[in-house]
Scaffold this motif. Structure first.
Motif, PDB file in Angstrom:
ATOM      1  N   VAL A 156       0.838  -1.201   0.000  1.00  0.00           N
ATOM      2  CA  VAL A 156       0.000   0.000   0.000  1.00  0.00           C
ATOM      3  C   VAL A 156       0.874   1.253   0.000  1.00  0.00           C
ATOM      4  O   VAL A 156       0.619   2.216  -0.731  1.00  0.00           O
ATOM      5  N   ARG A 157       1.932   1.236   0.806  1.00  0.00           N
ATOM      6  CA  ARG A 157       2.784   2.428   0.932  1.00  0.00           C
ATOM      7  C   ARG A 157       3.398   2.828  -0.402  1.00  0.00           C
ATOM      8  O   ARG A 157       3.509   4.034  -0.705  1.00  0.00           O
ATOM      9  N   ALA A 209      -1.093  -1.369  -3.964  1.00  0.00           N
ATOM     10  CA  ALA A 209      -2.412  -1.824  -3.522  1.00  0.00           C
ATOM     11  C   ALA A 209      -3.161  -0.657  -2.888  1.00  0.00           C
ATOM     12  O   ALA A 209      -2.555   0.355  -2.510  1.00  0.00           O
ATOM     13  N   ASN A 210      -4.473  -0.822  -2.772  1.00  0.00           N
ATOM     14  CA  ASN A 210      -5.310   0.252  -2.220  1.00  0.00           C
ATOM     15  C   ASN A 210      -5.270   0.299  -0.702  1.00  0.00           C
ATOM     16  O   ASN A 210      -5.047   1.359  -0.114  1.00  0.00           O
ATOM     17  N   ARG A 211      -5.529  -0.845  -0.061  1.00  0.00           N
ATOM     18  CA  ARG A 211      -5.556  -0.854   1.402  1.00  0.00           C
ATOM     19  C   ARG A 211      -5.446  -2.271   1.935  1.00  0.00           C
ATOM     20  O   ARG A 211      -5.712  -3.245   1.240  1.00  0.00           O
ATOM     21  N   VAL A 212      -5.045  -2.323   3.202  1.00  0.00           N
ATOM     22  CA  VAL A 212      -4.925  -3.589   3.927  1.00  0.00           C
ATOM     23  C   VAL A 212      -6.230  -3.834   4.680  1.00  0.00           C
ATOM     24  O   VAL A 212      -6.794  -2.930   5.289  1.00  0.00           O
TER      25      VAL A 212
END
Length: 261
Positions: free
Chosen positions: A175-176, A180-183
Motif C-alpha cells: 500500500v505504501r 495496492a489500495n488498502r490492507v
C-alpha cells in the motif's frame, strides 16, 4: 472427476472468480490460464455482471506464481509460443476489461500473482498477504508483463529494487508504495471486497465502460492528446440515458437508477 482449477459464481451484479489450486498455492499452469480466460470472457459477456472480483482458494495463496514443474520442462521457443502467449493475452484482457475489476488478495501474490494484480483496477490485500516478484532467484525475470507494468505503476527505483532482489513485501508496504489500495483483516477481506463491488455496481455500467477506456487510452498519450480524448469521451457520455438520469435524480433529490443505456 477433478475439480475445476477456476471457480466462477455470480452474486447479483458481482462475478466472483476464484483460482482453485490450493494444493500448489494456486500456481498458474497452462490449463488453469485457459480456464481463467474462459471465466473472464463469460463474465464480460454476462449482462448481469457489472463488477468482477478475483481471489484465490485456500489459506495461504492468492497466486504463488507460475507452475515451475511445467515451465522447467520447456525450452524458450515452446514457452514463447505456448505459456507466454496465453498469459500475456489473458493478462492484457484483464487489463482491458470494460468492467471494473477488484483483487481480493487473500495470501501470497508472488510472480504471476503480482503480475495479475498489476492488471486489476482495485487491490485489497489481507493483512497476512505478501507480494513480490521473486523470479530473479530462479534465474528468471518477470515475464508476464511485470517488468513493464510495475515500472509504470510505482516509482521506478522501487520497481527495480523489487525485481533485482526478488524480495517479498508486506501488505502494508504494498500500500505504501502504491501497489495496492488498502490492507484489510483477512477475516473481513471477502466481505469488504464484495461490499466495494456492490458500491461500484450501482453506477452506470456504460459510463464506467467509457471511463475505463478514457483512463486506459489516455495513460499512453501525451497530456494534450489525453485531454482531447477525455473531451471526446465525456461528450459521448452526455448522449447516454444514464447521464441524464443521474443529473435528473440529483435535481429531484432521489436515487438514480442506471440501466446501462
Amino acid at each position: 472427476m477433478s475439480e475445476s482449477s477456476v471457480l466462477s459464481t455470480v452474486d447479483g451484479p458481482i462475478g466472483l472468480i476464484t483460482i482453485n489450486r490450493p494444493a500448489v498455492h494456486n500456481a498458474l499452469s497452462t490449463p488453469l490460464l485457459l480456464e481463467l480466460e474462459n471465466a473472464l470472457i463469460a463474465f464480460e459477456q454476462d449482462e448481469r455482471v457489472r463488477v468482477i472480483v478475483v481471489t484465490g482458494a485456500g489459506e495461504k495463496a492468492f497466486i504463488a506464481g507460475g507452475d515451475l514443474s511445467e515451465m522447467s520442462a520447456r525450452d524458450g521457443l515452446a514457452h514463447y509460443l505456448d505459456f507466454a502467449e496465453i498469459i500475456h493475452r489473458l493478462f492484457r484482457r484483464f487489463e482491458s476489461c470494460d468492467k471494473p475489476t477488484i483483487a481480493a488478495v487473500n495470501g501470497w501474490a508472488l510472480g504471476g500473482g503480482t503480475e495479475l494484480l498489476l492488471c486489476l483496477d482495485i487491490r485489497l490485500v489481507a493483512d497476512t498477504a505478501q507480494l513480490g516478484l521473486p523470479e530473479i532467484n530462479l534465474g528468471l525475470f518477470p515475464g508476464a508483463g511485470g517488468s513493464q507494468r510495475l515500472m509504470r505503476q510505482v516509482a521506478p527505483c522501487m520497481a527495480k529494487e523489487l525485481m533485482f532482489t526478488g524480495e517479498r513485501i508486506s501488505a502494508g508496504e504494498a500500500v505504501r508504495i502504491g501497489l495496492a489500495n488498502r490492507v484489510v483483516p483477512k477475516a473481513e477481506l471477502m466481505d469488504e471486497a464484495m461490499a466495494l463491488a456492490r458500491k461500484i455496481a450501482v453506477k452506470s455500467p456504460l459510463v464506467l465502460k467509457l471511463l475505463k477506456r478514457a483512463l486506459r487510452d489516455g495513460a499512453d498519450m501525451p497530456l494534450p492528446s489525453a485531454l482531447a480524448h477525455e473531451q471526446a469521451v465525456i461528450s459521448l457520455v452526455l448522449d447516454t440515458q444514464d447521464a441524464h438520469e443521474g443529473m435528473s435524480a440529483f435535481l429531484e433529490k432521489r436515487q438514480a437508477v442506471f440501466t446501462g443505456r
